[in-house]
Scaffold this motif. Structure first.
Motif, PDB file in Angstrom:
ATOM      1  N   ASP A   9      -2.069 -19.116  13.717  1.00 12.17           N
ATOM      2  CA  ASP A   9      -1.403 -17.930  14.264  1.00 12.17           C
ATOM      3  C   ASP A   9      -0.685 -17.182  13.150  1.00 12.17           C
ATOM      4  O   ASP A   9      -0.113 -17.791  12.237  1.00 12.17           O
ATOM      5  N   SER A  10      -0.689 -15.857  13.240  1.00 13.38           N
ATOM      6  CA  SER A  10      -0.027 -15.044  12.218  1.00 13.38           C
ATOM      7  C   SER A  10       1.490 -15.107  12.391  1.00 13.38           C
ATOM      8  O   SER A  10       2.012 -14.999  13.498  1.00 13.38           O
ATOM      9  N   VAL A  11       2.180 -15.277  11.271  1.00 17.47           N
ATOM     10  CA  VAL A  11       3.649 -15.247  11.279  1.00 17.47           C
ATOM     11  C   VAL A  11       4.145 -14.070  10.447  1.00 17.47           C
ATOM     12  O   VAL A  11       5.345 -13.944  10.192  1.00 17.47           O
ATOM     13  N   LYS A  12       3.222 -13.200  10.062  1.00 14.58           N
ATOM     14  CA  LYS A  12       3.545 -12.062   9.204  1.00 14.58           C
ATOM     15  C   LYS A  12       4.112 -10.931  10.050  1.00 14.58           C
ATOM     16  O   LYS A  12       3.521 -10.531  11.056  1.00 14.58           O
ATOM     17  N   LYS A  13       5.247 -10.389   9.636  1.00 12.98           N
ATOM     18  CA  LYS A  13       5.884  -9.298  10.371  1.00 12.98           C
ATOM     19  C   LYS A  13       5.514  -7.927   9.806  1.00 12.98           C
ATOM     20  O   LYS A  13       5.423  -6.954  10.544  1.00 12.98           O
ATOM     21  N   GLY A  14       5.293  -7.868   8.519  1.00  8.78           N
ATOM     22  CA  GLY A  14       4.954  -6.584   7.892  1.00  8.78           C
ATOM     23  C   GLY A  14       3.462  -6.429   7.682  1.00  8.78           C
ATOM     24  O   GLY A  14       2.674  -7.357   7.916  1.00  8.78           O
ATOM     25  N   ARG A  15       3.084  -5.244   7.245  1.00  9.46           N
ATOM     26  CA  ARG A  15       1.693  -4.965   6.904  1.00  9.46           C
ATOM     27  C   ARG A  15       1.665  -3.800   5.913  1.00  9.46           C
ATOM     28  O   ARG A  15       2.553  -2.941   5.907  1.00  9.46           O
ATOM     29  N   PRO A  16       0.661  -3.735   5.050  1.00  6.57           N
ATOM     30  CA  PRO A  16       0.563  -2.614   4.115  1.00  6.57           C
ATOM     31  C   PRO A  16       0.168  -1.324   4.834  1.00  6.57           C
ATOM     32  O   PRO A  16      -0.468  -1.347   5.889  1.00  6.57           O
ATOM     33  N   ILE A  17       0.566  -0.202   4.257  1.00  7.69           N
ATOM     34  CA  ILE A  17       0.165   1.111   4.756  1.00  7.69           C
ATOM     35  C   ILE A  17      -0.284   1.940   3.553  1.00  7.69           C
ATOM     36  O   ILE A  17       0.256   1.810   2.455  1.00  7.69           O
ATOM     37  N   MET A  18      -1.301   2.772   3.740  1.00 12.73           N
ATOM     38  CA  MET A  18      -1.949   3.473   2.633  1.00 12.73           C
ATOM     39  C   MET A  18      -1.284   4.833   2.384  1.00 12.73           C
ATOM     40  O   MET A  18      -1.469   5.773   3.158  1.00 12.73           O
ATOM     41  N   CYS A  19      -0.522   4.918   1.289  1.00 13.47           N
ATOM     42  CA  CYS A  19       0.136   6.191   0.992  1.00 13.47           C
ATOM     43  C   CYS A  19       0.332   6.426  -0.503  1.00 13.47           C
ATOM     44  O   CYS A  19       0.909   7.440  -0.898  1.00 13.47           O
ATOM     45  N   GLU A  20      -0.136   5.502  -1.335  1.00 13.85           N
ATOM     46  CA  GLU A  20       0.002   5.640  -2.785  1.00 13.85           C
ATOM     47  C   GLU A  20      -1.368   5.887  -3.417  1.00 13.85           C
ATOM     48  O   GLU A  20      -2.285   5.072  -3.264  1.00 13.85           O
TER      49      GLU A  20
END
Length: 593
Positions: A354-365
């Protein structure tokens, strides 16, 4: 006294002797020439080498690498000779050896023009499930290998699967695709009462099929990735995986090779779902970068409802299929493409998967980078943080090749360009800009459903292994100069190099692999909105302050069309400018600099 002329009989005898000598010499020369001829190749076609679970595109017909290097001068020299003769790369035409390539090129353009004006539903094949390219033995098509084509080696021919729909213009018609047409693309695992598998919105979410495309280059983790896809899915029976397995037979691990024989352990995912795994095996010497490999991956698509693209070293979280479909549908946008760089797998999953990751990348750079004798946009390191928008994916401007999830018609309308060998950087901007002009919108998932094995983190053993995985450019010298030609074509198609004479790059099948014609979605409009100056090769800084904060999403989402067919950019007059031009553009995870 003068001697008497020879008699007639003497002349005849002399002529006979002379003729015999000449004939003998000619015969000797002929025999010597034949004796010294090179042994003929049994084939010059890279066809089906074997046909079990996987299809092997062998390299029979390819000369020794040294012979290839010496057979033709470097491409730069070839192009220089063309220019000296007043010709351009487009004069080569589509097929080498054609006596009139210019005529063929004009016929090709007329063909595409006719197609774009004569669309019927007959262009969409009948949906089927289950389905496999193994059912199409003998129906493949011959193509000239793009790397060798660029080097003028027309005899290197590959037999490859046909595109499910070969003419994207017949579908999008250089305008916004209708929702009715979009609903005709996408199979369901269960047909309706009339036996139709293409049920559109009437297909229940858990019966919608998913095609996963993986391009793998000599990657020992490929089979683990495929195993993870089936093992962690809630409904594995609706998934089909297509792998372009670029491996050295006898040295590398096959992507469909289970750890134990299937006869001893048939419950292994690679055994249990072997009929849902299609593999095209390619010799590493034929590898010319991810664009060509992923083009072949697009050729394996067979009308599935959703399309997902993944790297070959990825681990999936439990219930990933239900999760990502739920996110896709939450956008309310038929033209949504969920795509981003992936987070590192270290610490992302618990012991149960199960995923325990709260964040995620976003494409803006994104920045301009120099290479292949040109400058192009390359996406930089992306910020990773908890989403600013909750309850649905968040709009962002760019597309990532490492993970992409969309409706299946994205593959049909935006196929990878066959004529871009040796392209690595630039791939993402090419697909992204072309997709934008055809009507697609890009989103960062609210929650990651899979994670990447980078050559970094706490697992030292994995880091060492990943650093030792071979790279496709290890044998770039075979195709020296091809990447320069490909980059010129890529930039020309997406209007990123406006100062270059269009006659200096290859326009073959440009309609097929080019931009769309949706109103207010030109490449120029895209560049203007997001602060990209293609003339001076510069970008406005701090774009993440507009994207990652959710401002872009809040500003653009209200203009989603009522029928869900993408955002209407005719309603958007926003132009991003750097809010703090005197500061370095170094973005932290929450989007604040």
């Amino acid at each position: 006294p003068r001697s008497s002329p020879p008699s007639t009989s003497s002349l005849d005898q002399a002529l006979v002797i002379f003729s015999s000598i000449v004939l003998s010499l000619f015969t000797l020369g002929l025999v010597t020439s034949i004796w010294n001829l090179p042994t003929p190749k049994t084939t010059n076609r890279l066809g089906l080498f074997s046909f079990r679970k996987s299809i092997n595109l062998s390299r029979s017909g390819i000369d020794d690498v040294d012979d290839i290097d010496n057979a033709v001068d470097d491409l730069d020299d070839e192009l220089s000779m063309l220019h000296e003769e007043g010709l351009t790369i487009s004069d080569l035409g589509n097929n080498f050896g054609n006596p009139n390539p210019k005529l063929q090129a004009s016929q090709l353009l007329r063909k595409w023009s006719d197609f774009s004006n004569t669309h019927t539903d007959a262009n969409i094949p009948q949906a089927k499930w289950p389905i496999s390219i193994r059912d199409e033995d003998g129906e493949f098509e011959d193509v000239v290998h793009p790397g060798h084509r660029a080097k003028n080696h027309p005899d290197v021919i590959m037999s490859v699967p046909k595109m499910w729909i070969d003419d994207p213009v017949s579908i999008h018609q250089n305008k916004l695709m209708t929702r009715d047409l979009a609903m005709k693309i996408g199979s369901c695992t269960v047909p309706d009462a009339s036996g139709n598998f293409a049920r559109g919105d009437n297909c229940p979410l858990n019966e919608r099929t998913i095609y996963v495309a993986i391009a793998s280059y000599r990657d020992y983790q490929c089979r683990d990735t495929v195993t993870s896809i089936f093992e962690r899915a809630s409904y594995p029976d609706r998934i089909r995986v297509g792998v372009i397995d670029q491996i050295d037979d006898g040295e590398d691990i096959h992507c469909d090779a289970p750890y134990e024989p299937c006869s001893e352990n048939p419950e292994q995912m690679l055994c249990k779902y072997e009929n849902q795994i299609d593999i095209l095996q390619l010799d590493p010497l034929l590898s010319v970068g991810p664009v060509f490999a992923r083009h072949l991956g697009h050729r394996l698509y067979r009308g599935e409802y959703y399309y997902m693209q993944s790297d070959a070293h990825v681990t999936y979280a439990n219930n990933w299929d239900v999760d990502i479909i739920s996110q896709q549908e939450a956008t309310g946008n038929e033209m949504a493409v969920l795509s981003t760089y992936l987070s590192n797998v270290d610490g992302a999953l618990d012991e149960n998967g199960d995923s325990v990751k709260k964040g995620r990348p976003i494409m803006c750079e994104t920045i301009f980078e120099e290479g292949q004798h040109n400058k192009y946009l390359r996406h930089d390191t992306q910020p990773e943080s908890a989403p600013s928008i909750t309850g649905m994916p968040q709009l962002h401007p760019f597309w990532s090749a490492g993970f992409s999830f969309s409706r299946g018609h994205f593959v049909v309308n935006v196929p990878y360009d066959f004529y871009q060998p040796l392209i690595f950087q630039g791939e993402e901007m090419s697909i992204g800009v072309r997709g934008f002009t055809i009507g697609y919108d890009f989103y960062a998932p609210e929650k990651s459903v899979c994670f990447h094995h980078y050559a970094e983190g706490n697992n030292k053993e994995n880091i060492a292994k990943r650093k030792n995985v071979p790279k496709f450019h290890d044998h770039n010298r075979i195709y020296a100069g091809a990447g320069i030609q490909s980059m010129s074509r890529l930039l020309g198609i997406v209007h990123m190099d406006p100062g270059v004479d269009p006659s200096r790059w290859d326009h073959t099948d440009e309609e097929k692999y080019g931009i769309g014609g949706v109103e207010f979605r030109t490449p120029e409009h895209f560049y203007e909105i997001f602060g990209i100056d293609v003339k001076n090769k510069s970008t406005q800084g701090h774009l993440c302050s507009f994207v990652n904060t959710g401002d872009m999403h809040k500003m653009f989402t209200p203009f989603l069309r009522a029928d869900g067919m993408g955002i209407d950019y005719g309603q958007i007059d926003y132009i991003f400018t750097d809010p703090r031009p005197d500061e370095d553009d170094e973005t932290n995870d929450d989007g604040e600099e």
